[in-house]
Design an enzyme around this catalytic site. Sequence first.
Site, mmCIF file in Angstrom:
data_model
loop_
_atom_site.group_PDB
_atom_site.id
_atom_site.type_symbol
_atom_site.label_atom_id
_atom_site.label_comp_id
_atom_site.label_asym_id
_atom_site.label_seq_id
_atom_site.Cartn_x
_atom_site.Cartn_y
_atom_site.Cartn_z
ATOM 1 N N HIS A 120 -10.077 0.634 1.054
ATOM 2 C CA HIS A 120 -9.776 -0.541 1.875
ATOM 3 C C HIS A 120 -10.814 -0.737 2.985
ATOM 4 O O HIS A 120 -10.479 -1.174 4.088
ATOM 5 C CB HIS A 120 -8.381 -0.408 2.485
ATOM 6 C CG HIS A 120 -7.685 -1.706 2.736
ATOM 7 N ND1 HIS A 120 -8.176 -2.655 3.607
ATOM 8 C CD2 HIS A 120 -6.535 -2.216 2.239
ATOM 9 C CE1 HIS A 120 -7.346 -3.684 3.650
ATOM 10 N NE2 HIS A 120 -6.339 -3.452 2.812
ATOM 11 N N HIS A 168 0.818 -1.224 0.000
ATOM 12 C CA HIS A 168 0.000 0.000 0.000
ATOM 13 C C HIS A 168 0.851 1.272 0.000
ATOM 14 O O HIS A 168 0.516 2.274 0.636
ATOM 15 C CB HIS A 168 -0.967 0.003 1.183
ATOM 16 C CG HIS A 168 -1.949 -1.121 1.170
ATOM 17 N ND1 HIS A 168 -2.476 -1.639 0.011
ATOM 18 C CD2 HIS A 168 -2.510 -1.837 2.195
ATOM 19 C CE1 HIS A 168 -3.317 -2.619 0.308
ATOM 20 N NE2 HIS A 168 -3.349 -2.765 1.622
ATOM 21 N N GLU A 224 -11.329 -4.956 -2.720
ATOM 22 C CA GLU A 224 -10.487 -3.839 -3.162
ATOM 23 C C GLU A 224 -10.296 -3.909 -4.681
ATOM 24 O O GLU A 224 -9.511 -4.710 -5.183
ATOM 25 C CB GLU A 224 -9.134 -3.900 -2.464
ATOM 26 C CG GLU A 224 -9.213 -3.921 -0.958
ATOM 27 C CD GLU A 224 -7.946 -4.467 -0.343
ATOM 28 O OE1 GLU A 224 -6.887 -3.831 -0.478
ATOM 29 O OE2 GLU A 224 -8.006 -5.558 0.256
#
Length: 350
Positions: A177, A104, A314
Amino acid sequence: MEKTKYGSLKEIGEVSLYTLTNKNGMSISVTDLGATLVKVLVPDRTGTLRDVVLGYDTPEGYLENTCYFGATIGRSGNRIDKGRFVIGGKTYQLDINDNENDLHSGNHGYHIRKWEAIKADDEKNSITFTLFSPDGDQGFPGNFKVSVTYTLTEENELVLHYEGISDADTVANLTNHSYFNLGGHDSGSIEDHVLTLAAKSYTPVRDNQAIPTGEVAPVDGTPMDFTFPKAIGRDIEADFQQLIYVGGYDHNFVLSDKTGEQRKMAEAYCEKTGIVMEAFTDCCGVQFYAGNFITPQEGKDGVPYGKRHGFCLESQYYPNSINQAGFPSPLLKAGEKYDTVTSYKFSVRA
């Protein structure tokens, strides 16, 4: 739209909460800290409003948000092998924050920054947040201007529209998320939720670090098959190496080999509340994560959260796709527009 003070942080100052409500009583609340989705209140089959996303009561919780509850992830979601990639013959190095890899976008992700709320549209029932990510930020090339618009429709659909542009070739792969629990964020395990994924294949990972092998494998005949309605917990503990590697489901499911066409990616149902969530996207993949590594912690309203108390869908490019020539590419060319839409539509089943 209603704007309220959410709190104040020494690092970034005052933090606000923006709430959108529709005629059905459904509402969403988003904070400018990370352009994070804090609440989604949805009527169940009895008309009772239930908050169906995990999160925290204060901005301090989100600043220390190791599970990325509700977060806008950028500049690139998911994992990049060794945190390294090459663009135009030059190697770029990102933070290593997940085993030997980048997850991320590293330690200073978009989810812990203050975004600017630039536009509220009462007619569309939407709010837009924007962020400037300078050249070299997180290790990525290019000055990147990005925005995300949250819209709540009268059909109980939450729409997320991401837009961006860079002055140099870069990686662009944003996602949300949020951890969903259609029984309510306070209802415990999601293993009884029934899930369908519009994916006949997935990208297997090579080991417990969850980097794809580069293969696209069929789900047919494996515990990865969600092409039919199936309880999340039915096969999650199966003696199947892919599930053993990552403690359950935490895999990219292949929706298409290209981006740009809106399609239904998933449907989830909670029998206890009757709440149905349909998810749509123009992305090529969706990471289905069953919350295997939610650490025991206190969430909203003092509720204890734990393993598999929420699941994520996601929408994104496949993990490590910048390093896989056979995967759709998240490379954003200088001056070209990044533009993608994902939505979650709620209804009830009697």
